[in-house]
Design an enzyme around this catalytic site. Structure first.
Site, PDB file in Angstrom:
ATOM      1  N   ARG A  61      20.359 -24.547  -2.551  1.00 49.04           N
ATOM      2  CA  ARG A  61      21.633 -23.995  -2.062  1.00 49.04           C
ATOM      3  C   ARG A  61      22.227 -24.917  -1.001  1.00 49.04           C
ATOM      4  O   ARG A  61      21.574 -25.246  -0.007  1.00 49.04           O
ATOM      5  CB  ARG A  61      21.395 -22.606  -1.472  1.00 49.04           C
ATOM      6  CG  ARG A  61      22.622 -21.984  -0.810  1.00 49.04           C
ATOM      7  CD  ARG A  61      23.589 -21.410  -1.844  1.00 49.04           C
ATOM      8  NE  ARG A  61      24.518 -20.481  -1.231  1.00 49.04           N
ATOM      9  CZ  ARG A  61      25.719 -20.823  -0.751  1.00 49.04           C
ATOM     10  NH1 ARG A  61      26.118 -22.088  -0.810  1.00 49.04           N
ATOM     11  NH2 ARG A  61      26.500 -19.910  -0.219  1.00 49.04           N
ATOM     12  N   GLY A  69      24.848 -13.313   0.220  1.00 49.43           N
ATOM     13  CA  GLY A  69      25.331 -12.292  -0.699  1.00 49.43           C
ATOM     14  C   GLY A  69      24.487 -12.174  -1.948  1.00 49.43           C
ATOM     15  O   GLY A  69      24.354 -11.087  -2.520  1.00 49.43           O
ATOM     16  N   GLU A 115       2.320   5.449  11.230  1.00 53.53           N
ATOM     17  CA  GLU A 115       2.136   6.293  12.411  1.00 53.53           C
ATOM     18  C   GLU A 115       0.748   6.944  12.418  1.00 53.53           C
ATOM     19  O   GLU A 115       0.070   7.010  13.451  1.00 53.53           O
ATOM     20  CB  GLU A 115       3.227   7.361  12.465  1.00 53.53           C
ATOM     21  CG  GLU A 115       4.618   6.836  12.769  1.00 53.53           C
ATOM     22  CD  GLU A 115       5.252   6.069  11.612  1.00 53.53           C
ATOM     23  OE1 GLU A 115       6.151   5.255  11.861  1.00 53.53           O
ATOM     24  OE2 GLU A 115       4.822   6.274  10.451  1.00 53.53           O
ATOM     25  N   THR A 122      -2.075  14.148  -2.207  1.00 50.80           N
ATOM     26  CA  THR A 122      -0.926  14.493  -1.365  1.00 50.80           C
ATOM     27  C   THR A 122      -0.202  15.731  -1.882  1.00 50.80           C
ATOM     28  O   THR A 122      -0.012  15.905  -3.092  1.00 50.80           O
ATOM     29  CB  THR A 122       0.057  13.316  -1.302  1.00 50.80           C
ATOM     30  OG1 THR A 122      -0.634  12.166  -0.826  1.00 50.80           O
ATOM     31  CG2 THR A 122       1.223  13.619  -0.379  1.00 50.80           C
ATOM     32  N   GLU A 123       0.226  16.582  -0.945  1.00 51.08           N
ATOM     33  CA  GLU A 123       0.940  17.813  -1.300  1.00 51.08           C
ATOM     34  C   GLU A 123       2.316  17.857  -0.648  1.00 51.08           C
ATOM     35  O   GLU A 123       2.558  17.183   0.367  1.00 51.08           O
ATOM     36  CB  GLU A 123       0.122  19.031  -0.872  1.00 51.08           C
ATOM     37  CG  GLU A 123      -1.207  19.110  -1.596  1.00 51.08           C
ATOM     38  CD  GLU A 123      -1.929  20.435  -1.416  1.00 51.08           C
ATOM     39  OE1 GLU A 123      -2.983  20.612  -2.042  1.00 51.08           O
ATOM     40  OE2 GLU A 123      -1.432  21.293  -0.662  1.00 51.08           O
ATOM     41  N   ILE A 150       2.651  11.508  -6.917  1.00 52.34           N
ATOM     42  CA  ILE A 150       1.479  11.106  -7.695  1.00 52.34           C
ATOM     43  C   ILE A 150       1.843   9.996  -8.680  1.00 52.34           C
ATOM     44  O   ILE A 150       2.593  10.219  -9.638  1.00 52.34           O
ATOM     45  CB  ILE A 150       0.867  12.312  -8.440  1.00 52.34           C
ATOM     46  CG1 ILE A 150       0.593  13.470  -7.462  1.00 52.34           C
ATOM     47  CG2 ILE A 150      -0.386  11.877  -9.176  1.00 52.34           C
ATOM     48  CD1 ILE A 150      -0.285  13.113  -6.289  1.00 52.34           C
ATOM     49  N   THR A 151       1.311   8.801  -8.432  1.00 50.58           N
ATOM     50  CA  THR A 151       1.549   7.675  -9.329  1.00 50.58           C
ATOM     51  C   THR A 151       0.825   7.907 -10.656  1.00 50.58           C
ATOM     52  O   THR A 151      -0.342   8.288 -10.674  1.00 50.58           O
ATOM     53  CB  THR A 151       1.069   6.369  -8.686  1.00 50.58           C
ATOM     54  OG1 THR A 151       1.750   6.183  -7.449  1.00 50.58           O
ATOM     55  CG2 THR A 151       1.343   5.172  -9.584  1.00 50.58           C
ATOM     56  N   GLU A 171      -8.559   1.596  -0.501  1.00 44.67           N
ATOM     57  CA  GLU A 171      -7.135   1.815  -0.766  1.00 44.67           C
ATOM     58  C   GLU A 171      -6.261   1.090   0.255  1.00 44.67           C
ATOM     59  O   GLU A 171      -5.247   0.478  -0.100  1.00 44.67           O
ATOM     60  CB  GLU A 171      -6.818   3.314  -0.748  1.00 44.67           C
ATOM     61  CG  GLU A 171      -5.356   3.602  -1.061  1.00 44.67           C
ATOM     62  CD  GLU A 171      -5.018   5.084  -1.073  1.00 44.67           C
ATOM     63  OE1 GLU A 171      -3.817   5.415  -1.199  1.00 44.67           O
ATOM     64  OE2 GLU A 171      -5.944   5.916  -0.953  1.00 44.67           O
TER      65      GLU A 171
END
Length: 388
Positions: A268, A340, A367, A127-128, A158-159, A242
């Site tokens: 709760r 909360g 997309e 990716t750029e 970049i990971t 991936e």
């Protein structure tokens, strides 16, 4: 799920889960705060063989089926840090996938083997800054001069970008040929002209994400991986894995959110009873659990086909598109169920909601995936394996 998982698989799951609880979980909060995963954990992963699950035994791997990888991914989503998980799977299944598929014997010995052992960390650089999901529109170039390639350009998001020992870099060797002019290279991160800048993110806080600049970086011709001009097909070839990885991550983190929230709801109390007795909450939770189970079954079926060598680009694309959407919706509701407390950092849903949001963005935005599927489903475009 016994049609996919054997007793050996489940033994591996228990072993890996215990390892994560002992060796990883005690450090997660520190790594989330500092944004740095300490080097020792990579070595421990390597010593246990967790980076070599589906790689050849010749380089220290175990050559196991893809459902061991599914377990690896699912359990990593339960340590309350998708950033840590991303650092591990980006090394093992993005950078190392290219080493194994396109690297020659020297590269495999010098980089794949130490990556499996945890002695070297890798990052995949595609990716750029101006390209995003448009891989073919990349501007980084690799110009051949004598016995070297000269690389100029930049990569982003970049990971493992800051702390990696090497990069798998996509660059244009013939810019005028568009996607037919892209090649893949191995670049050591300590070379002159390489610089990495750490990025500040909404989520995935533990992971090291960087923008990387290449300014006249010289590499030997031998660092070309595979054939010149075949980089785009190589990249496309690995997208199915991936996307399935990100789909599995999505259903796993959604499952974790549901399990945590159901446990919270059972304790709760409000208006004299535990909140798991309120019909509106019960029915909403059941809807989410149903959606997640649908995704998981579909994802497993796609993995089974990929493990047999089938080309599942359509199914993997569908899996990522749907699973990441379902995970976001599920985690959003789970946070709401905590009221909360869901908004408080000491509870896991706040971090989960931030971390999950990257799902529909990374590895191809939703997309873009919809347009790919539109071409396949509506335009009847038939994608074939790019490289056999």
């Amino acid at each position: 799920m016994n049609i996919y998982f054997t007793e050996e698989h489940e033994m591996f799951r228990e072993s890996f889960r215990d390892f994560l609880q002992k060796e990883v979980v005690p450090h997660i909060e520190k790594w989330e705060k500092t944004g740095t995963i300490e080097r020792f954990i990579w070595k421990k992963f390597g010593e246990m063989g967790f980076f070599g699950i589906n790689y050849p035994e010749a380089y220290g791997g175990m050559n196991l089926d893809l459902f061991y990888t599914v377990i690896f991914l699912e359990e990593l989503q339960k340590v309350k840090s998708a950033g840590f998980a991303a650092a591990m799977w980006a090394h093992s299944y993005l950078a190392m996938t290219h080493l194994n598929a396109e690297g020659d014997e020297r590269i495999k010995q010098d980089y794949l083997a130490p990556s499996i052992s945890g002695d070297k960390i890798g990052a995949l650089c595609i990716t750029e800054p101006f390209g995003g999901s448009d891989v073919a529109g990349m501007r980084t170039t690799a110009e051949k001069k004598g016995d070297k390639y000269i690389i100029n350009g930049s990569k982003t998001f970049i990971t493992n970008g800051v702390y990696a020992d090497y990069y798998i870099v996509a660059a244009k060797t013939n810019p005028e040929q568009g996607n037919k002019g892209i090649s893949i290279f191995l670049v050591d991160s300590n070379l002159k002209g390489v610089s990495a800048t750490k990025l500040d993110k909404l989520g995935w806080r533990a992971s090291d994400t960087a923008e990387i600049a290449f300014d006249g970086v010289e590499i030997p011709l031998a660092n070309l991986m595979g054939e010149e001009g075949k980089g785009f097909p190589y990249i496309m070839q690995h997208f199915a894995l991936e996307r399935l990885i990100m789909a599995i991550n999505a259903h796993a983190r959604a499952e974790y959110a549901i399990e945590y929230t159901i446990d919270y709801m059972s304790q709760r109390e409000a208006f004299g009873k535990t909140i798991n007795k309120f019909q509106a909450l019960r029915h909403k939770m059941v809807e989410h659990a149903t959606d997640v189970e649908h995704c998981k079954v579909f994802n497993y079926a796609a993995v089974a086909r990929l493990d047999k060598g089938e080309y599942v680009v359509k199914e993997a694309t569908m899996a990522k598109l749907k699973s990441t959407k379902v995970a976001d919706e599920t985690i959003y509701s789970c946070l709401q169920f905590l009221g909360g407390y869901g908004y408080m950092e000491e509870y896991p849903l706040a971090r989960l909601s931030r971390d999950s949001r990257l799902g529909p963005i990374g590895g191809g935005t939703s997309e873009i995936l919809k347009e790919i599927l539109s071409k396949m489903i509506i335009d009847k475009q038939d994608y074939k394996p790019a490289v056999k």
